[in-house]
Scaffold this motif. Structure first.
Motif, short mmCIF file in Angstrom:
data_model
loop_
_atom_site.label_atom_id
_atom_site.label_comp_id
_atom_site.label_asym_id
_atom_site.label_seq_id
_atom_site.Cartn_x
_atom_site.Cartn_y
_atom_site.Cartn_z
N ARG A 79 -14.88 -38.94 -1.92
CA ARG A 79 -14.73 -39.19 -3.36
C ARG A 79 -15.86 -40.11 -3.81
O ARG A 79 -16.51 -40.74 -2.99
CB ARG A 79 -13.38 -39.81 -3.66
N THR A 80 -16.06 -40.17 -5.10
CA THR A 80 -17.07 -41.05 -5.67
C THR A 80 -16.38 -42.18 -6.41
O THR A 80 -15.53 -41.92 -7.28
CB THR A 80 -17.99 -40.28 -6.62
N LEU A 81 -16.73 -43.41 -6.08
CA LEU A 81 -16.16 -44.57 -6.73
C LEU A 81 -17.21 -45.25 -7.59
O LEU A 81 -18.40 -45.24 -7.24
CB LEU A 81 -15.63 -45.57 -5.68
N ASP A 82 -16.76 -45.82 -8.68
CA ASP A 82 -17.67 -46.57 -9.55
C ASP A 82 -17.47 -48.05 -9.26
O ASP A 82 -16.42 -48.62 -9.56
CB ASP A 82 -17.36 -46.25 -11.01
N ILE A 83 -18.48 -48.67 -8.63
CA ILE A 83 -18.39 -50.08 -8.25
C ILE A 83 -19.52 -50.83 -8.94
O ILE A 83 -20.69 -50.60 -8.67
CB ILE A 83 -18.47 -50.27 -6.73
N ALA A 84 -19.13 -51.72 -9.86
CA ALA A 84 -20.10 -52.54 -10.60
C ALA A 84 -21.17 -51.69 -11.27
O ALA A 84 -22.37 -52.02 -11.24
CB ALA A 84 -20.73 -53.58 -9.68
N GLY A 85 -20.76 -50.55 -11.83
CA GLY A 85 -21.70 -49.71 -12.53
C GLY A 85 -22.50 -48.79 -11.66
O GLY A 85 -23.39 -48.08 -12.14
N GLY A 142 -16.32 -39.56 4.94
CA GLY A 142 -17.31 -38.85 5.73
C GLY A 142 -18.14 -39.78 6.59
O GLY A 142 -18.04 -41.01 6.52
N ILE A 143 -19.00 -39.19 7.38
CA ILE A 143 -19.71 -39.91 8.43
C ILE A 143 -20.72 -40.92 7.89
O ILE A 143 -20.88 -42.01 8.43
CB ILE A 143 -20.41 -38.93 9.40
N PHE A 144 -21.38 -40.60 6.79
CA PHE A 144 -22.48 -41.48 6.36
C PHE A 144 -21.98 -42.73 5.63
O PHE A 144 -22.51 -43.82 5.85
CB PHE A 144 -23.48 -40.67 5.53
N SER A 145 -20.96 -42.57 4.80
CA SER A 145 -20.39 -43.78 4.20
C SER A 145 -19.68 -44.62 5.26
O SER A 145 -19.71 -45.85 5.22
CB SER A 145 -19.42 -43.42 3.07
N ALA A 146 -19.07 -43.95 6.25
CA ALA A 146 -18.42 -44.67 7.35
C ALA A 146 -19.45 -45.44 8.17
O ALA A 146 -19.20 -46.57 8.62
CB ALA A 146 -17.65 -43.70 8.24
#
Length: 198
Positions: free
Chosen positions: A22-28, A35-39
């Motif tokens: 999923r895509t989160l909006d953090i501080a704009g 998945g593997i890359f964010s992990a």
């Protein structure tokens, strides 16, 4: 307990890996999670935070912890830079085999074997027992490295699960076995007296 601290970043890695993408909006800023890359990014950040806190509390890190952190930074960064999980798959085997080589090398340098240097302040054991214990650690690290490599490239859908829970399980079982082995010999051990050098 120190060995288990190393698993905190791995557990966080596992949680993010298993999260539905999923895509989160953090501080704009838009941040992809899951998945593997964010992990892998979480693994790097959490490793820096965990070892940073340990360093702040203890004013030092053990050599093995410095090496584990460095390996995480190197293999994690290569994974992100080349967008290939192959680099991360090699991290656990390489780290385990380097530890095995260091423990093995201590048999060939002057002084006590490595496990005695690590635990000798807390336990008094005969030198042959220390030697057997050191060999056990060598075998353990070799086995862990081989098992991680085999699973990572043979059962790719399970390698993250094994990396976290398989490694943790093997470590706990080995430490329990070490405790049982030591309990059989501690009562028979007597304090050693320093020997004069020839």
């Amino acid at each position: 307990m120190k060995q288990l601290i190393d698993f905190i970043p791995l557990i966080l890695f596992f949680i993010v890996y298993k999260t539905d993408p999923r895509t989160l909006d953090i501080a704009g800023h838009s941040v992809n999670v899951g998945g593997i890359f964010s992990a892998t990014a979480v693994l790097i950040i959490s490793s820096v935070v965990v070892y940073g806190i340990l360093f702040a509390l203890q004013r030092k890190l053990e050599k093995s912890q410095w090496f584990t952190l460095l390996a995480c930074l190197v293999f994690g960064s290569l994974t992100l830079a080349f967008h290939s999980e192959t680099f991360l798959k090699w991290k656990a085997p390489v780290v385990n085999w380097v530890f095995a080589a260091v423990f093995a090398g201590s048999h060939f340098i002057r002084g006590p074997v490595l496990i005695k240097r690590i635990m000798g302040h807390a336990l008094t054991l005969a030198d042959p027992i220390w030697t057997r214990l050191n060999v056990a650690w060598i075998i353990f690290f070799l086995f862990c490295g081989a098992a991680n490599l085999f699973v990572a490239f043979t059962f790719q859908e399970f390698w993250v699960d094994f990396k976290v829970f398989g490694s943790l399980g093997m470590t706990v079982l080995f430490l329990v076995g070490q405790g049982v082995y030591l309990s059989r010999h501690m009562q028979d051990s007597t304090p050693s007296t320093p020997k004069a050098e020839d």
